[in-house]
Write a protein that holds these residues in place. Structure first.
Motif, short mmCIF file in Angstrom:
data_model
loop_
_atom_site.label_atom_id
_atom_site.label_comp_id
_atom_site.label_asym_id
_atom_site.label_seq_id
_atom_site.Cartn_x
_atom_site.Cartn_y
_atom_site.Cartn_z
N ALA B 25 1.04 -1.25 0.10
CA ALA B 25 -0.03 -0.16 0.04
C ALA B 25 0.99 1.47 0.06
O ALA B 25 0.37 2.34 0.09
CB ALA B 25 -0.91 0.02 1.14
N GLY B 26 2.23 0.98 -0.15
CA GLY B 26 3.00 2.12 -0.31
C GLY B 26 3.81 2.88 0.98
O GLY B 26 4.46 3.85 1.08
N LEU B 27 3.52 2.02 1.93
CA LEU B 27 4.26 2.55 3.39
C LEU B 27 5.35 1.48 3.63
O LEU B 27 5.06 0.27 4.06
CB LEU B 27 3.23 2.37 4.48
N ASN B 28 6.60 1.79 3.04
CA ASN B 28 7.71 0.85 3.58
C ASN B 28 8.40 0.91 4.93
O ASN B 28 8.83 2.02 5.09
CB ASN B 28 8.76 1.24 2.29
N LEU B 29 8.39 0.13 5.53
CA LEU B 29 8.88 0.04 6.86
C LEU B 29 9.83 -1.17 6.98
O LEU B 29 9.68 -2.24 7.40
CB LEU B 29 7.62 -0.46 7.85
N ARG B 30 11.10 -0.59 6.43
CA ARG B 30 12.20 -1.88 6.62
C ARG B 30 12.75 -2.05 7.96
O ARG B 30 13.03 -1.06 8.82
CB ARG B 30 13.38 -1.35 5.88
N LEU B 31 12.33 -3.16 8.57
CA LEU B 31 12.81 -3.57 9.70
C LEU B 31 14.38 -4.03 9.91
O LEU B 31 14.55 -4.71 9.10
CB LEU B 31 11.90 -4.73 10.37
N ASP B 32 15.16 -3.67 11.20
CA ASP B 32 16.37 -4.23 11.05
C ASP B 32 16.47 -5.66 11.30
O ASP B 32 15.34 -6.04 11.76
CB ASP B 32 16.96 -3.62 12.40
N VAL B 33 17.49 -6.07 11.06
CA VAL B 33 17.66 -7.67 11.10
C VAL B 33 17.54 -8.18 12.56
O VAL B 33 17.11 -9.12 13.16
CB VAL B 33 19.17 -8.00 10.49
N ASP B 34 18.08 -7.38 13.33
CA ASP B 34 18.36 -7.59 14.94
C ASP B 34 16.90 -7.51 15.33
O ASP B 34 16.43 -6.27 15.57
CB ASP B 34 19.34 -6.55 15.55
N ASP B 35 16.45 -8.74 15.65
CA ASP B 35 14.82 -8.79 15.97
C ASP B 35 14.77 -8.93 17.52
O ASP B 35 13.66 -8.82 17.93
CB ASP B 35 14.25 -10.27 15.63
N ARG B 36 15.84 -8.60 18.40
CA ARG B 36 15.70 -8.03 19.74
C ARG B 36 15.27 -6.44 20.01
O ARG B 36 14.96 -6.06 20.80
CB ARG B 36 17.18 -8.41 20.67
N LYS B 37 15.37 -5.74 18.86
CA LYS B 37 14.85 -4.40 18.82
C LYS B 37 13.33 -4.29 18.94
O LYS B 37 12.87 -4.91 18.38
CB LYS B 37 15.67 -3.57 17.57
N LEU B 38 13.16 -3.53 19.71
CA LEU B 38 11.77 -3.09 19.93
C LEU B 38 11.22 -2.05 19.07
O LEU B 38 10.21 -1.83 18.75
CB LEU B 38 11.52 -2.87 21.46
N ARG B 39 12.27 -1.09 18.77
CA ARG B 39 11.73 0.03 17.78
C ARG B 39 12.71 0.21 16.86
O ARG B 39 13.75 0.16 16.92
CB ARG B 39 11.70 1.53 18.78
N HIS B 40 11.76 0.25 15.78
CA HIS B 40 12.65 0.50 14.47
C HIS B 40 12.56 1.75 13.79
O HIS B 40 11.24 2.08 13.79
CB HIS B 40 12.40 -0.75 13.46
N GLU B 41 13.47 2.49 13.53
CA GLU B 41 13.28 3.81 12.72
C GLU B 41 13.40 3.61 11.20
O GLU B 41 14.31 3.27 10.75
CB GLU B 41 14.24 4.63 13.27
N ALA B 42 12.38 3.71 10.48
CA ALA B 42 12.44 3.74 9.02
C ALA B 42 11.93 5.23 8.46
O ALA B 42 11.26 5.88 9.01
CB ALA B 42 11.27 2.55 8.28
#
Lengths: 360, 203
Positions: B25-42
């Motif tokens: 839908a056009g909202l790209n939220l690339r998440l970091d590989v480190d899945d212990r992170k709780l907050r991801h900034e894209a």
């Protein structure tokens, strides 16, 4: 806030917090109840409106003339306390009773906007019309026992659920499409034009005309928002409802609407929680108890004589006094007779003149 | 007004599907590989990753403007949010489950969804106690802790393996796109566009 309402002709009334329990009260299920020694069931007010209705009924106001009342005090709701939801909170409200007219509704929406402005926040007042939705449900022939669930789905903007429910009730065609369109008719007030094609019956057209009349009463309707999917408490609210928001705060600050026939023949009003307003402001609403801080006792005395509220600082160094003043919400502080401003709108020269005991 | 959005997403399988639906839908939220992170900034938004039962609260309070969560969790939370899009994935049923063949009276019901269970029982006129359990609620039925359980059923394989059966469907569930009420009004242009794209994505 009370001053604002008084200037608009709203008379403050003192109403009892203890009420005889009434199961037909619109918020009866949220009332804390208690018993008196004879076993009679009482409740703490969970909303001011029923007490206002009783007040109006007990006083002989001229028929057909509007009655303007304002209330303020604690209310208690037996809900699960949570972030942003307490069981006791301070409610402020106004009621405009005895008339049902576009100009009355517009006055309340206007006051709602002024209330938010007065708190120092940017108002965005959103209008909706449960009265229009009730009319559309009636015109579509939605059976009474299905209206609550349908209104709830419309209010959540769950269009797929609205679609399912209409299909289950066998409602098709333009009246069904009208109900399906309502959840998505929100945003700038001009979107009311798109609702014209869906209001085909007399009742829905009258409701839409009324809503338009309220919007047209505003010089600058760009401050208003529209949401024709507002269906909350549609059996209680008979015409318009409204809420006020402010940018970057996730909850409405204030809400109200017209509820003709629910408790009084003609009545509309709104209320707000001071606690929520306080959270939106991010600081206590109450005025700080002082204007300034002073290190020097003689300077402090001269400033007090000039009419300022001045406290002695505990700290004596410039940075320390500044921090202390900021923490206390003071607008300025004096080190020696030199005035340092904290707030932006401070006339430093005038205060300094008072501190030095000379005329400005 | 074009501030990035804050998005509440549940850990686990739904996370990936929700990300894909939002990206389509056009909202790209690339998440970091480190899945212990709780907050991801894209660049297009901040993603808060949490337990699914916490998503409704974050969105109701406006800490996150939007979120994705199952209808099952949403019904249990009973929060004031908009749910404009049925994303259709993570489909399951909320059901009343009993040991196969059991027809005795229902006096006690175990569930991870106590509010849903209580509402359902009240609607059916069944006077039963609800026991709130944290997980593997089917065990309550097998062990005799309760006469029935209210729980989600996806494939039904757990039921078969434990000789249990679905007696009634409380409601059908799937992932929902939810929106904070104030945010939808104050940022309507941005969010209306996203809603329209998400809806055309599930058509």
């Amino acid at each position: 806030m009370s001053d604002l309402y008084t200037r608009w002709g709203y008379q403050p009334v003192d109403l009892p917090a203890l009420e005889v329990y009434d199961a037909t009260h619109p918020k009866a299920e949220q009332a804390f109840t208690l018993t008196d020694p004879t076993g009679g069931l009482l409740s703490l007010r969970s909303d001011f409106t029923p007490a206002v209705a009783r007040y109006v009924a007990a006083h002989e106001f001229a028929a057909g003339a509007p009655v303007r009342l304002q209330v303020s005090g604690s209310v208690w709701q037996a809900i699960h306390p949570d972030v942003g939801r307490t069981r006791e909170f301070h409610q402020v409200g106004v009621e405009l009773v005895g008339v049902s007219h576009e100009r009355a509704d517009a006055e309340l929406v206007y006051l709602a906007r002024e209330t938010v402005r007065l708190a120092g926040l940017t108002p965005r007042v959103e209008l909706g019309s449960p009265g229009l939705l009730t009319a559309l449900m009636h015109e579509a022939g939605v059976p009474h026992d299905r209206r609550e669930a349908l209104a709830f789905a419309i209010d959540r903007k769950d269009v797929s659920d609205v679609e399912r429910q209409l299909a289950a009730a066998g409602i098709v065609g333009p009246t069904a499409d009208a109900l399906l369109a309502m959840p998505d008719l929100y945003g700038p007030v001009e979107r009311i034009d798109e609702a014209e094609r869906w209001a085909a019956g007399d009742a829905s057209r009258a409701q839409l005309r009324h809503l338009r009349g309220v919007i047209d009463a505003f010089d600058d309707p760009s401050e208003l928002l529209l949401d024709l999917g507002m269906a909350r408490r549609h059996t209680y609210y008979t015409g318009i409802t409204f809420r006020a928001y402010t940018p970057d705060f996730g909850q409405p600050l204030l809400g109200g609407g017209r509820y003709d026939g629910a408790l009084l023949p003609y009545a509309a009003g709104f209320s707000l929680s001071l606690e929520r307003l306080e959270r939106a402001l991010g600081a206590p609403v109450s005025e700080p108890a002082l204007d300034g801080l002073a290190v020097d006792d003689q300077v402090a005395d001269r400033l007090r004589q000039a009419g300022f509220r001045v406290a002695r600082s505990i700290a004596t160094d410039l940075d320390g006094v500044r921090r202390e003043a900021e923490r206390l919400g003071a607008k300025w502080f004096a080190v020696g007779s030199e005035i340092h401003a904290i707030a932006l709108d401070i006339n430093v020269n005038a205060i300094e003149a008072a501190a030095q005991g000379r005329d400005a | 007004m074009n501030k990035p959005l804050t998005v509440a997403l549940p850990k686990g399988r739904v996370l990936e599907q929700a990300q894909r639906a939002l990206a389509d839908a056009g909202l790209n939220l690339r998440l970091d590989v480190d899945d212990r992170k709780l907050r991801h900034e894209a660049p297009e938004g901040t993603v808060l990753v949490m337990r699914n039962h916490d998503v409704p609260k974050y969105v109701e309070l406006g800490v996150a403007e939007i979120g994705v969560v199952g209808k099952d969790v949403l019904e249990e939370a009973a929060v004031n949010v908009y749910e404009p899009v049925d994303l259709r994935f993570a489909a399951c049923r909320m059901s009343l489950i009993r040991p196969a063949g059991e027809t005795g009276p229902i006096r006690r019901v175990a569930s991870k969804y106590p509010h849903v269970a209580a509402r359902y029982l009240a609607g059916q006129g069944i006077d039963a106690d609800v026991v709130h359990l944290a997980g593997n609620v089917e065990l309550a039925c097998i062990s005799g802790l309760s006469d029935a359980v209210v729980d989600v059923v996806e494939t039904g394989s757990t039921l078969k393996a434990n000789d249990l059966e679905e007696v009634d469907v409380v409601f059908e569930s799937s992932a929902r796109f939810i929106v904070n009420r104030a945010a939808l009004k104050l940022r309507h242009a941005r969010l209306k566009d996203l809603i329209d794209r998400l809806r055309s994505g599930v058509q």
